[in-house]
Design an enzyme around this catalytic site. Structure first.
Site, PDB file in Angstrom:
ATOM      1  N   ASP A  28       0.849  -1.189   0.000  1.00 23.34           N
ATOM      2  CA  ASP A  28       0.000   0.000   0.000  1.00 23.34           C
ATOM      3  C   ASP A  28       0.886   1.241   0.000  1.00 23.34           C
ATOM      4  O   ASP A  28       1.918   1.288   0.669  1.00 23.34           O
ATOM      5  CB  ASP A  28      -0.912  -0.008   1.231  1.00 23.34           C
ATOM      6  CG  ASP A  28      -2.067   0.958   1.091  1.00 23.34           C
ATOM      7  OD1 ASP A  28      -3.217   0.501   0.968  1.00 23.34           O
ATOM      8  OD2 ASP A  28      -1.829   2.192   1.108  1.00 23.34           O
ATOM      9  N   ASN A  83     -12.710  -3.384   2.852  1.00 25.97           N
ATOM     10  CA  ASN A  83     -13.656  -2.261   2.884  1.00 25.97           C
ATOM     11  C   ASN A  83     -14.572  -2.397   1.678  1.00 25.97           C
ATOM     12  O   ASN A  83     -14.095  -2.583   0.552  1.00 25.97           O
ATOM     13  CB  ASN A  83     -12.896  -0.934   2.813  1.00 25.97           C
ATOM     14  CG  ASN A  83     -11.962  -0.737   3.999  1.00 25.97           C
ATOM     15  OD1 ASN A  83     -12.267  -1.144   5.107  1.00 25.97           O
ATOM     16  ND2 ASN A  83     -10.813  -0.121   3.761  1.00 25.97           N
ATOM     17  N   GLY A  89     -15.850   2.457   3.648  1.00 18.49           N
ATOM     18  CA  GLY A  89     -14.509   3.022   3.559  1.00 18.49           C
ATOM     19  C   GLY A  89     -13.757   2.654   2.291  1.00 18.49           C
ATOM     20  O   GLY A  89     -12.558   2.907   2.177  1.00 18.49           O
ATOM     21  N   HIS A  96     -10.204  -5.697  -3.379  1.00 14.12           N
ATOM     22  CA  HIS A  96      -8.901  -5.880  -2.741  1.00 14.12           C
ATOM     23  C   HIS A  96      -9.085  -6.250  -1.285  1.00 14.12           C
ATOM     24  O   HIS A  96     -10.072  -5.868  -0.654  1.00 14.12           O
ATOM     25  CB  HIS A  96      -8.021  -4.633  -2.855  1.00 14.12           C
ATOM     26  CG  HIS A  96      -8.663  -3.371  -2.340  1.00 14.12           C
ATOM     27  ND1 HIS A  96      -9.562  -2.640  -3.076  1.00 14.12           N
ATOM     28  CD2 HIS A  96      -8.527  -2.722  -1.165  1.00 14.12           C
ATOM     29  CE1 HIS A  96      -9.952  -1.579  -2.380  1.00 14.12           C
ATOM     30  NE2 HIS A  96      -9.347  -1.610  -1.205  1.00 14.12           N
TER      31      HIS A  96
HETATM   32  P1  5GP Z   1      -9.756   1.138   0.209  1.00 15.97           P
HETATM   33  O1  5GP Z   1      -9.973   2.374   1.056  1.00 15.97           O
HETATM   34  O2  5GP Z   1     -10.430   1.257  -1.136  1.00 15.97           O
HETATM   35  O3  5GP Z   1     -10.100  -0.131   0.939  1.00 15.97           O
HETATM   36  O4  5GP Z   1      -8.190   1.050  -0.013  1.00 15.97           O
HETATM   37  C1  5GP Z   1      -7.517   1.603  -1.081  1.00 15.97           C
HETATM   38  C2  5GP Z   1      -6.057   1.588  -0.705  1.00 15.97           C
HETATM   39  O5  5GP Z   1      -5.299   1.822  -1.870  1.00 15.97           O
HETATM   40  C3  5GP Z   1      -5.643   2.662   0.314  1.00 15.97           C
HETATM   41  O6  5GP Z   1      -5.113   2.036   1.475  1.00 15.97           O
HETATM   42  C4  5GP Z   1      -4.613   3.499  -0.432  1.00 15.97           C
HETATM   43  O7  5GP Z   1      -3.539   3.932   0.394  1.00 15.97           O
HETATM   44  C5  5GP Z   1      -4.151   2.560  -1.527  1.00 15.97           C
HETATM   45  N1  5GP Z   1      -3.705   3.237  -2.736  1.00 15.97           N
HETATM   46  C6  5GP Z   1      -4.299   4.271  -3.374  1.00 15.97           C
HETATM   47  N2  5GP Z   1      -3.626   4.617  -4.470  1.00 15.97           N
HETATM   48  C7  5GP Z   1      -2.562   3.770  -4.544  1.00 15.97           C
HETATM   49  C8  5GP Z   1      -1.484   3.634  -5.489  1.00 15.97           C
HETATM   50  O8  5GP Z   1      -1.370   4.350  -6.489  1.00 15.97           O
HETATM   51  N3  5GP Z   1      -0.579   2.657  -5.235  1.00 15.97           N
HETATM   52  C9  5GP Z   1      -0.674   1.838  -4.144  1.00 15.97           C
HETATM   53  N4  5GP Z   1       0.282   0.913  -3.988  1.00 15.97           N
HETATM   54  N5  5GP Z   1      -1.676   1.938  -3.249  1.00 15.97           N
HETATM   55  C10 5GP Z   1      -2.606   2.895  -3.447  1.00 15.97           C
END
Ligand code: 5GP
Ligand code: ZN
Length: 110
Positions: A28, A83, A89, A96
């Site tokens: 992440d 999430n 969230g 994922h």
């Molecule tokens: P969600 O909130 O949708 O469950 O999690 C999305 C996750 O993707 C977040 O923890 C965020 O930090 C991560 N994320 C967002 N953009 C990028 C990116 O460009 N590269 C990586 N490796 N992680 C990302």
């Protein structure tokens, strides 16, 4: 193409830690724990519940998540988080699972 599809395609860089037939694991960009890895299906699906329509892909994803936890030395425990939806969230609408560990996890989550 969504953000995570671009990571699968290799057009956006990511620190990939593991791969399997149907899934990809990468760090992440904004880690919330010493280990914070995202495990995603290579195919675009909006969330983990929808991924469950394909049991093989779903199992492949969780198998890789468990493998990552083992490789990261999280033998004392870790957390998998999916999430789902905006109130849940979810920010990136490509399925994922977060694999978080390396510190004690709090309960209840925020
Ligand atoms: P969600 O909130 O949708 O469950 O999690 C999305 C996750 O993707 C977040 O923890 C965020 O930090 C991560 N994320 C967002 N953009 C990028 C990116 O460009 N590269 C990586 N490796 N992680 C990302
Ligand atoms: Zn996608």
């Amino acid at each position: 193409m969504c953000l995570f599809c671009k990571i699968v395609a290799g057009t956006i860089p990511a620190t990939v830690v593991a791969k399997s037939t149907h899934s990809l694991a990468f760090r992440d960009i904004e880690p919330q724990a010493p280990t914070h890895v995202l495990v995603i299906p290579r195919r675009h699906v909006g969330n983990v519940a929808d991924l469950a329509h394909d049991p093989q892909e779903l199992a492949d994803l969780f198998r890789l998540a468990g493998q990552v936890a083992e490789d990261e030395g999280l033998d004392r425990g870790y957390r998998m988080v999916a999430n789902t939806g905006s109130l849940g969230g979810q920010v990136v609408f490509h399925a994922h699972v977060h694999v978080l560990g390396g510190r004690r996890m709090q309960w209840p989550p925020g």
